[in-house]
Design an enzyme around this catalytic site. Structure first.
Site, PDB file in Angstrom:
ATOM      1  N   TYR A  28       6.919   1.055   9.246  1.00  0.00           N
ATOM      2  CA  TYR A  28       5.972   1.325   8.163  1.00  0.00           C
ATOM      3  C   TYR A  28       5.616   0.135   7.286  1.00  0.00           C
ATOM      4  CZ  TYR A  28       6.084   6.229   9.276  1.00  0.00           C
ATOM      5  OH  TYR A  28       5.942   7.421   9.930  1.00  0.00           O
ATOM      6  N   GLY A  30       3.851  -3.055   6.509  1.00  0.00           N
ATOM      7  CA  GLY A  30       2.683  -3.704   7.097  1.00  0.00           C
ATOM      8  C   GLY A  30       1.591  -2.660   7.274  1.00  0.00           C
ATOM      9  N   GLY A  32      -0.535   0.334   8.658  1.00  0.00           N
ATOM     10  CA  GLY A  32      -0.289   1.563   9.413  1.00  0.00           C
ATOM     11  C   GLY A  32       1.160   1.995   9.353  1.00  0.00           C
ATOM     12  N   HIS A  48       5.808   4.161   0.093  1.00  0.00           N
ATOM     13  CA  HIS A  48       4.686   3.398  -0.464  1.00  0.00           C
ATOM     14  C   HIS A  48       3.377   3.766   0.235  1.00  0.00           C
ATOM     15  CE1 HIS A  48       2.297  -0.404  -1.121  1.00  0.00           C
ATOM     16  NE2 HIS A  48       2.632  -0.079  -2.358  1.00  0.00           N
ATOM     17  N   ASP A  49       3.413   3.861   1.569  1.00  0.00           N
ATOM     18  CA  ASP A  49       2.220   4.281   2.318  1.00  0.00           C
ATOM     19  C   ASP A  49       1.760   5.664   1.867  1.00  0.00           C
ATOM     20  OD1 ASP A  49       2.455   1.922   3.748  1.00  0.00           O
ATOM     21  OD2 ASP A  49       2.889   2.876   5.670  1.00  0.00           O
ATOM     22  N   ASP A  92       3.225   0.594  -6.431  1.00  0.00           N
ATOM     23  CA  ASP A  92       3.707  -0.749  -6.116  1.00  0.00           C
ATOM     24  C   ASP A  92       5.034  -1.055  -6.806  1.00  0.00           C
ATOM     25  OD1 ASP A  92       1.433  -1.036  -4.582  1.00  0.00           O
ATOM     26  OD2 ASP A  92       0.467  -2.495  -5.904  1.00  0.00           O
TER      27      ASP A  92
END
EC number: 3.1.1.4
Length: 118
Positions: A28, A30, A32, A48-49, A92
């Site tokens: 996860y 990076g 995608g 975070h995604d 973030d």
């Protein structure tokens, strides 16, 4: 935005690891992501995604949103202005703090995502 996120990571980890080390880590970290996170650090990236996805549902563009924040005692602190800025900053900041606590395992950097991230 992603540059501010990089700076937050440096704030939280006291500059001990370059932000780019997280760009190709696990399933996860990076661009995608898929499958099951390989470890605690990769779980930070998944959260975070997911947070960025929630921001998108609110009509925000978290990868581009500029926000105000400070680094106080190696802790990123958001200075809320608008809903999108505050939400993105919180995504973030939480991820940066999570990264700072999670062990970095070199064997999970640049993995074969086709076989390990199902």
């Amino acid at each position: 935005n992603l540059i501010q996120f990089s700076n937050m990571i440096q704030c939280a980890n006291k500059g001990s690891r370059p932000s780019l080390d997280y760009a190709d880590y696990g399933c996860y970290c990076g661009w995608g992501g898929s499958g099951t996170p390989v470890d605690e650090l990769d779980r930070c990236c998944k959260v975070h995604d997911d947070c960025y996805a929630e921001a998108g549902k609110k009509g925000c563009y978290p990868k581009l949103t500029l926000y105000s924040w400070d680094c106080t005692g190696n802790v990123p602190i958001c200075n809320p202005k608008t809903e999108c800025k505050d939400f993105t900053c919180a995504c973030d900041a939480e991820a940066a703090k999570c990264f700072a606590k999670a062990p970095y395992k070199k064997e999970n950097w640049n993995i074969d995502t086709k076989t390990r991230c199902k």
